[in-house]
Each structure stands twice: as C-alpha cells, then as structure tokens.
Enzyme design. Sequence first.
Site, mmCIF file in Angstrom:
data_model
loop_
_atom_site.group_PDB
_atom_site.id
_atom_site.type_symbol
_atom_site.label_atom_id
_atom_site.label_comp_id
_atom_site.label_asym_id
_atom_site.label_seq_id
_atom_site.Cartn_x
_atom_site.Cartn_y
_atom_site.Cartn_z
ATOM 1 N N CYS B 167 0.805 -1.227 0.000
ATOM 2 C CA CYS B 167 0.000 0.000 0.000
ATOM 3 C C CYS B 167 0.834 1.272 0.000
ATOM 4 O O CYS B 167 0.292 2.373 -0.002
ATOM 5 C CB CYS B 167 -0.952 -0.039 1.174
ATOM 6 S SG CYS B 167 -1.914 -1.578 1.154
ATOM 7 N N HIS B 307 -2.157 8.210 6.021
ATOM 8 C CA HIS B 307 -2.411 6.895 5.435
ATOM 9 C C HIS B 307 -3.764 6.376 5.948
ATOM 10 O O HIS B 307 -4.599 5.957 5.153
ATOM 11 C CB HIS B 307 -1.287 5.918 5.797
ATOM 12 C CG HIS B 307 -1.390 4.599 5.112
ATOM 13 N ND1 HIS B 307 -1.416 4.476 3.754
ATOM 14 C CD2 HIS B 307 -1.512 3.331 5.609
ATOM 15 C CE1 HIS B 307 -1.536 3.190 3.428
ATOM 16 N NE2 HIS B 307 -1.598 2.484 4.535
ATOM 17 N N GLU B 318 0.124 5.401 13.299
ATOM 18 C CA GLU B 318 0.488 6.550 12.464
ATOM 19 C C GLU B 318 0.265 7.866 13.208
ATOM 20 O O GLU B 318 1.103 8.775 13.145
ATOM 21 C CB GLU B 318 -0.338 6.555 11.174
ATOM 22 C CG GLU B 318 0.025 7.736 10.269
ATOM 23 C CD GLU B 318 -0.887 7.889 9.054
ATOM 24 O OE1 GLU B 318 -1.982 7.290 9.043
ATOM 25 O OE2 GLU B 318 -0.504 8.615 8.120
ATOM 26 N N LYS B 339 -9.290 8.127 2.763
ATOM 27 C CA LYS B 339 -9.787 6.758 2.561
ATOM 28 C C LYS B 339 -11.175 6.578 3.174
ATOM 29 O O LYS B 339 -11.859 5.605 2.885
ATOM 30 C CB LYS B 339 -8.812 5.732 3.152
ATOM 31 C CG LYS B 339 -7.513 5.608 2.368
ATOM 32 C CD LYS B 339 -6.642 4.483 2.901
ATOM 33 C CE LYS B 339 -5.311 4.400 2.162
ATOM 34 N NZ LYS B 339 -4.340 5.418 2.650
ATOM 35 N N HIS B 344 -9.716 1.940 0.302
ATOM 36 C CA HIS B 344 -8.260 1.784 0.228
ATOM 37 C C HIS B 344 -7.879 1.181 -1.125
ATOM 38 O O HIS B 344 -8.158 0.012 -1.393
ATOM 39 C CB HIS B 344 -7.796 0.888 1.373
ATOM 40 C CG HIS B 344 -6.310 0.841 1.542
ATOM 41 N ND1 HIS B 344 -5.445 1.422 0.647
ATOM 42 C CD2 HIS B 344 -5.545 0.294 2.520
ATOM 43 C CE1 HIS B 344 -4.210 1.218 1.059
ATOM 44 N NE2 HIS B 344 -4.238 0.543 2.192
ATOM 45 N N PHE B 405 1.932 -3.326 3.944
ATOM 46 C CA PHE B 405 2.310 -4.626 4.479
ATOM 47 C C PHE B 405 3.729 -4.947 4.015
ATOM 48 O O PHE B 405 4.076 -4.750 2.850
ATOM 49 C CB PHE B 405 1.373 -5.722 3.948
ATOM 50 C CG PHE B 405 -0.003 -5.712 4.550
ATOM 51 C CD1 PHE B 405 -0.272 -5.079 5.748
ATOM 52 C CD2 PHE B 405 -1.039 -6.385 3.915
ATOM 53 C CE1 PHE B 405 -1.553 -5.084 6.316
ATOM 54 C CE2 PHE B 405 -2.324 -6.408 4.462
ATOM 55 C CZ PHE B 405 -2.576 -5.755 5.661
#
Lengths: 82, 419
Positions: B167, B307, B318, B339, B344, B405
């Site tokens: 991502c 994010h 985050e 998002k 996403h 990831f």
Amino acid sequence: MAASEQEILEGLAEIVNEETGIPTSDVQPDKSFTDDLDIDSLSMMTIVVNAEEKFGVRIPDDDVKGLSTVGDAVSYIQKASS
Amino acid sequence: MTTTSLTDSQRVVVTGLGATTPLGGDVPSTWQALLAGKSGVAVLTQDWVESLPVHIAASAAVDPSETLERVEVKRNDRSGQFALVASREAWADAGSPDIDGDRLGVVIATGIGGVLTTLANYDLLREKGARRVHPLAVPMLMPNSAAAHVGLDLGARAGVHTPVSACASGAEAVSYAVDMIRGGRADIVVAGGTEAAIHPLNMAAFAQMQALSTRNDEPERASRPYDKGRDGFVLGEGAGVLVLETLEHARARGATVYAEIAGAGITSDAHHIAAPDPVGRGATRAMQFALKAAGLAPEQIAHINAHATSTPTGDVAEAKAIAGVLGDAVGTPCVSATKSMTGHLLGAAGAIETIFTVLALRERTAPPSVNLDDPDDEVRLDVVRGEPRRLPDGPLAALNNSFGFGGHNVALAVRSVDQ
C-alpha cells in the site's frame, strides 16, 4: 452441418476484429496475417484459440505456422471441421 | 518558507494530474465528490459476495470500458485499463508535452498487479484446459504490465518501472520519478499507481487477516479512520497518475505548475510482515527524512493526508508517529483521512492521495474526513471533520503518508509553488 467457406470467413473476420480491432472488411482470403494485417504471433495465437472454440476444431501449433493467409486458415478450418 | 537550496533545474514539480477512482472517472469529479464528503463504498452486487464475510467495496465509479477502445480492454488487465485512463488524463492535463521519447519515463506502481487476469485464467485452465488459457495472459498479469502499456501508449523510452511495496507503492512511484529526473535520466516522468483487486479470493484473504471492515449494513459508514468504531479498511480500486518534471523544464514550456514534490522519505520497519510498528518508528523516520529533504520544519506543515486506512492498530500507530515528528507543532496541520471516502486503493492509494495533497495546496482546501463520530482517545491530531477546511494564505507545505504490508513507509513532502 459443417460451416461454408463464407461462414468461416465471416466468423474468422469477427474474431480478428474482436482481438485486434482490424475492420472485418479487411479480412479477405488473399490477405497475409503478418504482411497485410500486421498481426503478431501472440495476437495470432489469440485468434487461433478463439477460432478453435468457435468452430469446434483443434489447430496444432505446428499447423498454425503454415497458415500464412486468411484463405489458408479458412480452408484449414473447413477441412478440420468436415 | 519557499526558500530551498535546490535550483530550478533540481526542483521537481507536478504539471499534470489524472485519476479514475470510486468517486469519479477523472480528477475533477473525484475532487468534487471528495470535498462534498461523498462515499465511494457500496454493497457489491456480484453473486459471489454472499459466500464472504465482507460484502462491501469501493468499485470504480466509471468502468474503463466506457473510455478505452474495445481492443485495449481485451489486452489489458483491469489494473492496466485504469492506468491507461489515468495516464491519458494526466498527459492531456500537462498539455501533451512535445518531448523526445528518449527523455520520457514511466513509473506505475501496483500492490498486486494483474491478479484478476491470473485468477480468470486459472479458472479457464481448470474448466476448459490449457488450450483456453489466454495467449496474452503473461503480459497482462505481470506486475509491470500497466507501466509497460502506459510506456507504449506514450512512447516512453527513458525507462519504465514498477515499484511494488503493497500500500506504499503509489507514493514510492512518485519518489522514484523524482529520483529519475534529478538523476538526469528523464526530463518528464509519468508516475502513479493502479490497482484492480476486487475479487472473492483477495477479499477472502484480506478478511482472513481481519483487515477488512465487516460493516456490511452501512457501506458508506464502513471506512471510518480514527473513529472508535473502526473495524478495518474497505477495498477500493482505480488509479492515480501525475506528470512530473523540473521547475525549469515546466517553465520553459509554459506548463501550469500545481505544486512541488519537495522531498521524500522511505524507510522499512523490520518489525513484522504485516503489523505496523506499534509506535511507528519507521513511519517517524520516513516523515523526518521527507521534511529534511524538503528543508521544512514541522511547524511549516499546514496539512497532512494521512495513510489512515481505518484499521484499529494502523491508525493509532500513524497518529502517534505524526505527533512525535511534529512535537509542539502537532496542532498546526489539519489532517485528512481521504480513505474514509475512497476506500483503500492499495497500490494506487499513495498516488491518488499525492494528487489530493497537491490539490489541497493548490486550492487551499483540505478535504474532509467522514464518519469520524467518536474520535479515538489516542489520536491527538486536528482531523478535518465533516466539511472541507480552508488552508492559510501564503506559501504552503504538506505531507502525504503511505505505508504497506511488509513494513514499507513512504512520506512525501509537497510544497506550493509561486506562479
């Protein structure tokens, strides 16, 4: 009942148009797949695979190399399906 | 604030934008829907949905078959189709630059690549046999397929690349493009990300990780970053693409300059294959590196596109990292979690969110975050809730965060440019 040459030509032209965007009217028996229609080997394989499904025939890879014109392919398919 | 040690031949700016997203088929429609707080999430209508725990996703608002030629649709994986649509819009938006292809590069990232092609052909193999596998399956399923097709479309010969970092991929593509230009390899680079992964296998796999929201009865309220009720992300699809060149090159050809990609920070966690570092050390370093590269101090950051995927652990990690980087300036920037509306987009997320960050500076408007009804107590950020927020007058700077990831962290610093 086996398809006529004209029916095979029309069916083949539809596949060529669907896979490459070439107008069906350009797909004539005297046209070379590579020199006239500018169809590369991968595109030719997509046409062959679709033709096999549409006409219920099997076109071995070695035989594909011998099909240089649209007319060659039409004759091959007619012979194979008769 | 706009002072920089870089010359105009080293500063890399954005001169074109393109996107196709769950909110719209192009950048203007996407941006308007974003400012209006609209959600792109809906219940899927495919018959396979009933067998899954997750029934919702953010599908593209406009199917690529509506704008591409029929043969282009047949010869591209859906991810490649999105990339073509977005790159053509970006290229036209940049004024279709007259450039030698030897000096034109392409960097189109993806998280998963042509996975729909892979799976469709596996179905063909099992149901009809090897002879029915598509002869173009390999050039459609390979991860670099979208980038290669865009490169062919534009005649780009300075290099075509595909960063893959889950991502974070889309943001990494923008950073890679900046490096290509500063390194002298290209004068213009078309960069972004694309993803098309809405398929029962992918959704089942993400669901098995407990990563997806199961708020099936309220699709528009399912993506809710920073809210106490968040329960995972919503899978989206689409592409975002930017045209990048040096400020000198842009001005020489009279291009419209949206903003500057002033700096990038890329780090890796080496903590866990999927879980974020709980205190966000890698994210912290990425933001610090981006600020340093851009010559910016924390108090100069007016806006952050976070994010913030709406997962329980990721959002807090985050938020802590942002607070740590900003220190006393934590209250200065307004934070948007877009998002909450787009879902996403995995490998496209970093690219479309760079576009949103660029537009926020250009329009002096931070997009809202929706569904933040009950903020998480651990989040000490000024999140834009409900309505868009006007950004201050004068020079502006912003950060865009993307994490993936594998422990990938990318932060991009974006700065306004005087016209």
